[in-house]
Design a protein around this motif. Structure first.
Motif, PDB file in Angstrom:
ATOM      1  N   THR A   1      46.501  38.427  38.975  1.00 40.05           N
ATOM      2  CA  THR A   1      46.358  39.040  40.294  1.00 40.05           C
ATOM      3  C   THR A   1      44.971  39.642  40.522  1.00 40.05           C
ATOM      4  O   THR A   1      44.388  39.423  41.591  1.00 40.05           O
ATOM      5  CB  THR A   1      47.466  40.094  40.521  1.00 40.05           C
ATOM      6  N   PRO A   2      44.393  40.381  39.577  1.00 40.87           N
ATOM      7  CA  PRO A   2      43.046  40.906  39.817  1.00 40.87           C
ATOM      8  C   PRO A   2      42.007  39.811  40.066  1.00 40.87           C
ATOM      9  O   PRO A   2      41.142  39.951  40.931  1.00 40.87           O
ATOM     10  CB  PRO A   2      42.727  41.689  38.534  1.00 40.87           C
ATOM     11  N   GLU A   3      42.107  38.704  39.327  1.00 37.89           N
ATOM     12  CA  GLU A   3      41.180  37.588  39.543  1.00 37.89           C
ATOM     13  C   GLU A   3      41.385  36.962  40.919  1.00 37.89           C
ATOM     14  O   GLU A   3      40.418  36.599  41.595  1.00 37.89           O
ATOM     15  CB  GLU A   3      41.373  36.519  38.459  1.00 37.89           C
ATOM     16  N   LEU A   4      42.645  36.839  41.320  1.00 34.11           N
ATOM     17  CA  LEU A   4      42.937  36.270  42.639  1.00 34.11           C
ATOM     18  C   LEU A   4      42.397  37.150  43.761  1.00 34.11           C
ATOM     19  O   LEU A   4      41.844  36.659  44.747  1.00 34.11           O
ATOM     20  CB  LEU A   4      44.439  36.053  42.798  1.00 34.11           C
ATOM     21  N   LYS A   5      42.557  38.459  43.604  1.00 31.90           N
ATOM     22  CA  LYS A   5      41.998  39.389  44.597  1.00 31.90           C
ATOM     23  C   LYS A   5      40.486  39.232  44.678  1.00 31.90           C
ATOM     24  O   LYS A   5      39.915  39.206  45.772  1.00 31.90           O
ATOM     25  CB  LYS A   5      42.352  40.833  44.228  1.00 31.90           C
ATOM     26  N   ALA A   6      39.842  39.139  43.524  1.00 31.72           N
ATOM     27  CA  ALA A   6      38.386  38.980  43.499  1.00 31.72           C
ATOM     28  C   ALA A   6      37.966  37.681  44.182  1.00 31.72           C
ATOM     29  O   ALA A   6      36.955  37.651  44.900  1.00 31.72           O
ATOM     30  CB  ALA A   6      37.882  39.020  42.060  1.00 31.72           C
TER      31      ALA A   6
END
Length: 143
Positions: free
Chosen positions: A87-92
């Protein structure tokens, strides 16, 4: 001469029987493959692979900002679990993609389609256990 003709006919019969057997065997496998491809996933199967992101707000290259919420459809439950972990990578990915776009880049259905395709391609680069089949834009505002 008759002996050669008999050998030739016997050889043709064996080859023909082998060909018929191969066609029947391949036909059965072909039917199974087509049946699997034509089977549409049920709503429950789609829901089990549908990953909803929380709304994100970021600046655009223009003097505007965008609020966007996405739903990523994974190709399997295994890749859905990987989406949860990443999820953090997707947000980025979403934020950096939006930060490189202007209000005009996101105008109309063509702009949103291009944005969704970019997110899909970038998300698939970070996934190891599957792919994102489709990106749905479930909420979108530019201010």
């Amino acid at each position: 001469m008759k002996r050669i003709l008999m050998i030739l006919l016997a050889a043709l019969g064996i080859v023909g029987a082998g060909a018929v057997a191969a066609v029947i065997f391949l036909d059965i496998n072909l039917k199974e493959v087509i049946a699997q491809e034509e089977k549409e996933p049920t709503a429950e199967e789609l829901a089990a692979r549908s990953f909803s992101m929380e709304p994100l707000t970021t600046n655009l290259t223009s003097e505007n900002y965008a609020v966007v919420q996405l739903n990523l459809l994974a190709d399997s439950e295994k890749s859905y679990k990987e989406l949860e972990v990443r999820t953090p990578e997707l947000k980025a990915i979403v934020i950096s993609t939006l930060a490189g776009l202007s209000r005009d880049d996101l105008k109309g259905s063509e702009g949103l389609t291009n944005f969704a395709k970019t997110i899909q391609a970038e998300a698939n680069k970070v996934l190891h256990d599957g792919q994102v089949e489709r990106v749905l834009i479930t909420d979108f505002k530019i201010q």
